[in-house]
Design an enzyme around this catalytic site. Structure first.
Site, PDB file in Angstrom:
ATOM      1  N   GLY A  80      50.676  95.594 -54.848  1.00 38.49           N
ATOM      2  CA  GLY A  80      51.454  96.695 -55.389  1.00 38.49           C
ATOM      3  C   GLY A  80      52.907  96.767 -54.981  1.00 38.49           C
ATOM      4  N   TRP A  82      55.536  94.988 -55.898  1.00 35.37           N
ATOM      5  CA  TRP A  82      56.475  94.924 -57.015  1.00 35.37           C
ATOM      6  C   TRP A  82      56.505  96.251 -57.769  1.00 35.37           C
ATOM      7  CZ3 TRP A  82      57.492  89.852 -60.097  1.00 35.37           C
ATOM      8  CH2 TRP A  82      57.890  88.842 -59.210  1.00 35.37           C
ATOM      9  N   ASP A 108      45.872  94.550 -63.198  1.00 37.82           N
ATOM     10  CA  ASP A 108      45.261  93.574 -62.301  1.00 37.82           C
ATOM     11  C   ASP A 108      43.764  93.484 -62.568  1.00 37.82           C
ATOM     12  OD1 ASP A 108      46.497  92.187 -59.576  1.00 37.82           O
ATOM     13  OD2 ASP A 108      44.313  92.295 -59.590  1.00 37.82           O
ATOM     14  N   ASP A 124      41.907  92.443 -67.577  1.00 34.60           N
ATOM     15  CA  ASP A 124      42.259  91.029 -67.698  1.00 34.60           C
ATOM     16  C   ASP A 124      43.247  90.914 -68.851  1.00 34.60           C
ATOM     17  OD1 ASP A 124      42.456  88.295 -68.051  1.00 34.60           O
ATOM     18  OD2 ASP A 124      40.299  87.926 -67.834  1.00 34.60           O
ATOM     19  N   ASP A 148      53.966  88.183 -60.503  1.00 33.03           N
ATOM     20  CA  ASP A 148      53.975  87.437 -59.239  1.00 33.03           C
ATOM     21  C   ASP A 148      52.616  86.768 -59.044  1.00 33.03           C
ATOM     22  OD1 ASP A 148      55.134  86.542 -56.828  1.00 33.03           O
ATOM     23  OD2 ASP A 148      54.252  88.191 -55.702  1.00 33.03           O
ATOM     24  N   LYS A 188      56.617  84.054 -61.420  1.00 30.59           N
ATOM     25  CA  LYS A 188      56.587  83.042 -60.365  1.00 30.59           C
ATOM     26  C   LYS A 188      56.027  81.733 -60.896  1.00 30.59           C
ATOM     27  CE  LYS A 188      53.602  83.578 -56.947  1.00 30.59           C
ATOM     28  NZ  LYS A 188      53.120  84.180 -55.675  1.00 30.59           N
TER      29      LYS A 188
END
Length: 233
Positions: A80, A82, A108, A124, A148, A188
């Site tokens: 959490g 970010w 998530d 998802d 990320d 990322k």
């Protein structure tokens, strides 16, 4: 007064961790690195859930995409950090009365502890209809989609590289569906040679695409971040 020649008082002393019985040397090294990491210490002091918060802070300092009033989607948001940064930057709590109020949506697979100012959903993002649900929750399209995420490590560098590139591409395709024109995508990746196709894909959809390694990203890590701005729609 005697001169301090030891260096103590001039800098923080490094913490050394002894290898306990039953603990692997690699675990001891990881623990020692954590205890001596200035970003870990800052995260604890400033109330962030992890040092990764400073990566998005540093990226935003450079590219200024988390602006007051922005609607943000954080994919793979656990734990959490970010989301915490986004809440402050987009004024999701309305703490700055002279600025527009933004929204932060965290997505998530696992359950995430509530974050003040953020709306968290267990989902998802690869599921059919995930894009429509995200737009419904946001009340429209997003200004920023950020990720990320990292796939579970296999221990094989090239395999891990290919997995995270595939995950990043999947996140990018979701971003194409939920981003407002002019929006930003941040994700990322791990360096390893397969980034070229991802770059080509993003350059078709965004006016500018950059690869960045923020200072908070460890120097011995192959991670970097792609920042794509100016979504063409």
């Amino acid at each position: 007064m005697a001169k301090n020649t030891s260096g103590r008082g001039q800098r923080d002393l490094k913490v050394k961790v002894k290898t306990a019985r039953g603990r692997k040397l690699s675990s001891t090294r990881w623990l020692q690195r954590q205890l001596n990491d200035p970003y870990v210490k800052r995260a604890q002091a400033e109330g962030y859930r992890g040092r990764a918060a400073f990566k998005i802070l540093e990226l935003d300092e450079k590219y200024r995409f988390l602006v007051p009033g922005a609607r943000v989607v954080d994919l793979g948001c656990a734990p959490g950090g970010w989301c915490q940064v986004a809440v402050k930057r987009v004024n999701a709590l309305g703490e700055r009365s002279d600025k527009r109020v933004g929204r932060v949506l965290g997505i998530d697979l696992q359950e995430v502890e509530p974050i003040a100012g953020a709306e968290i959903h267990q989902l998802d993002f690869l599921d059919d209809g995930a894009d429509d649900r995200i737009k419904e929750w946001l009340g429209g399209k997003a200004d920023v989609v950020m990720s990320d995420m990292a796939a579970s490590s296999s221990g094989h560098k090239q395999t891990d590289h290919m997995r995270i590139i595939a995950l990043c591409e999947a996140a990018a395709y979701l971003a194409f569906d939920v981003l407002e024109e002019g929006g930003t995508f941040v994700a990322k990746v791990l360096a390893g040679g397969a980034e070229g196709d991802l770059q080509k894909l993003l350059k078709q959809k965004f006016t500018k695409v950059a690869n960045v390694k923020p200072p908070a990203s460890r120097s011995d890590s192959s991670e970097k971040f792609v920042v794509a701005t100016g979504f063409r729609g």
